[in-house]
Motif scaffolding. Structure first.
Motif, PDB file in Angstrom:
ATOM      1  N   GLU A 151       0.840  -1.178   0.000  1.00 34.10           N
ATOM      2  CA  GLU A 151       0.000   0.000   0.000  1.00 34.10           C
ATOM      3  C   GLU A 151       0.882   1.237   0.000  1.00 34.10           C
ATOM      4  N   ARG A 165      -2.202   3.131   8.000  1.00 34.10           N
ATOM      5  CA  ARG A 165      -3.016   1.944   7.702  1.00 34.10           C
ATOM      6  C   ARG A 165      -4.040   1.709   8.806  1.00 34.10           C
ATOM      7  N   ASP A 168      -6.867   4.160   8.352  1.00 34.78           N
ATOM      8  CA  ASP A 168      -7.720   3.741   7.244  1.00 34.78           C
ATOM      9  C   ASP A 168      -8.641   2.596   7.647  1.00 34.78           C
ATOM     10  N   ARG A 169      -8.118   1.640   8.439  1.00 34.77           N
ATOM     11  CA  ARG A 169      -8.953   0.525   8.895  1.00 34.77           C
ATOM     12  C   ARG A 169     -10.066   1.013   9.802  1.00 34.77           C
ATOM     13  N   LYS A 171     -11.515   3.916   9.680  1.00 29.47           N
ATOM     14  CA  LYS A 171     -12.497   4.603   8.845  1.00 29.47           C
ATOM     15  C   LYS A 171     -13.419   3.602   8.157  1.00 29.47           C
ATOM     16  N   GLU A 172     -12.917   2.401   7.883  1.00 29.57           N
ATOM     17  CA  GLU A 172     -13.713   1.379   7.199  1.00 29.57           C
ATOM     18  C   GLU A 172     -14.716   0.707   8.114  1.00 29.57           C
ATOM     19  N   GLN A 173     -14.538   0.831   9.429  1.00 32.97           N
ATOM     20  CA  GLN A 173     -15.414   0.165  10.395  1.00 32.97           C
ATOM     21  C   GLN A 173     -16.804   0.770  10.337  1.00 32.97           C
ATOM     22  N   PRO A 174     -17.841  -0.062  10.443  1.00 30.34           N
ATOM     23  CA  PRO A 174     -19.217   0.467  10.435  1.00 30.34           C
ATOM     24  C   PRO A 174     -19.454   1.285  11.711  1.00 30.34           C
TER      25      PRO A 174
END
Length: 177
Positions: A151, A165, A168-169, A171-174
């Motif tokens: 990445e 990283r 970013d992870r 931010k991806e969490q619901p």
């Protein structure tokens, strides 16, 4: 599954050694209490229970580290942080034969579990890797997609930092609405 770093293996081994020692101490104090050799039986029972529970917990953490369970890192760090003042207390009680090795193992375990290779490996989701290995067998290897390039930071040729990283992870969490 990706190859387990030597730092994770070392941290798990050190945690397991401490866990086994704690269980052994718990068994010793339990037997001593049961045979009437304890000076203060109620305290000895408490020490026995704490040593056995703590030792079994440390063994579970060591297993969790080897299995890349993310939960195992924090309790491993905490057990080492608890071991250091205990080693200091033993040192002040003129028990350097126990205090020295205990402090050395605690420091080594902290260094190995907090090292960048351990951190990177433990935050990676290995569940998908395991499902491919066990469920699909050889077909998974034949049909596997090529591994993506490392990445990269936006607009730069450098790999993204571990901190980026992690952000970013997150931010991806619901989120809960």
């Amino acid at each position: 599954m990706s190859k387990r770093p030597i730092t994770v293996q070392a941290a798990a081994a050190l945690e397991a050694v401490e866990g086994a020692a704690a269980v052994g101490f718990g068994v010793f104090t339990g037997v001593e209490t049961a045979t009437g050799g304890a000076v203060d039986p109620p305290s000895a029972i408490g020490v026995t229970v704490l040593a056995l529970a703590g030792g079994l917990g440390m063994l579970a953490c060591a297993r969790g580290l080897l299995r890349a369970d993310q939960w195992s890192r924090a309790p491993t760090v905490l057990t080492q942080l608890f071991a250091l003042p205990i080693a200091w207390s033993l040192w002040q009680s003129d028990r350097p034969a126990v205090a020295g090795p205990m402090a050395a193992v605690a420091v080594l375990a902290l260094v190995t579990v907090l090292s960048p290779p351990s951190t990177a490996w433990l935050i990676t989701d290995h569940d998908e890797d395991e499902a491919g290995e066990h469920d699909e067998g050889a077909d998974a290897l034949e049909n596997a997609e090529p591994e993506p390039e490392p990445e990269r930071a936006q607009g730069h040729g450098e790999p993204r930092s571990l901190g980026q990283r992690l952000k970013d992870r997150l931010k991806e969490q619901p989120t809960k609405d």
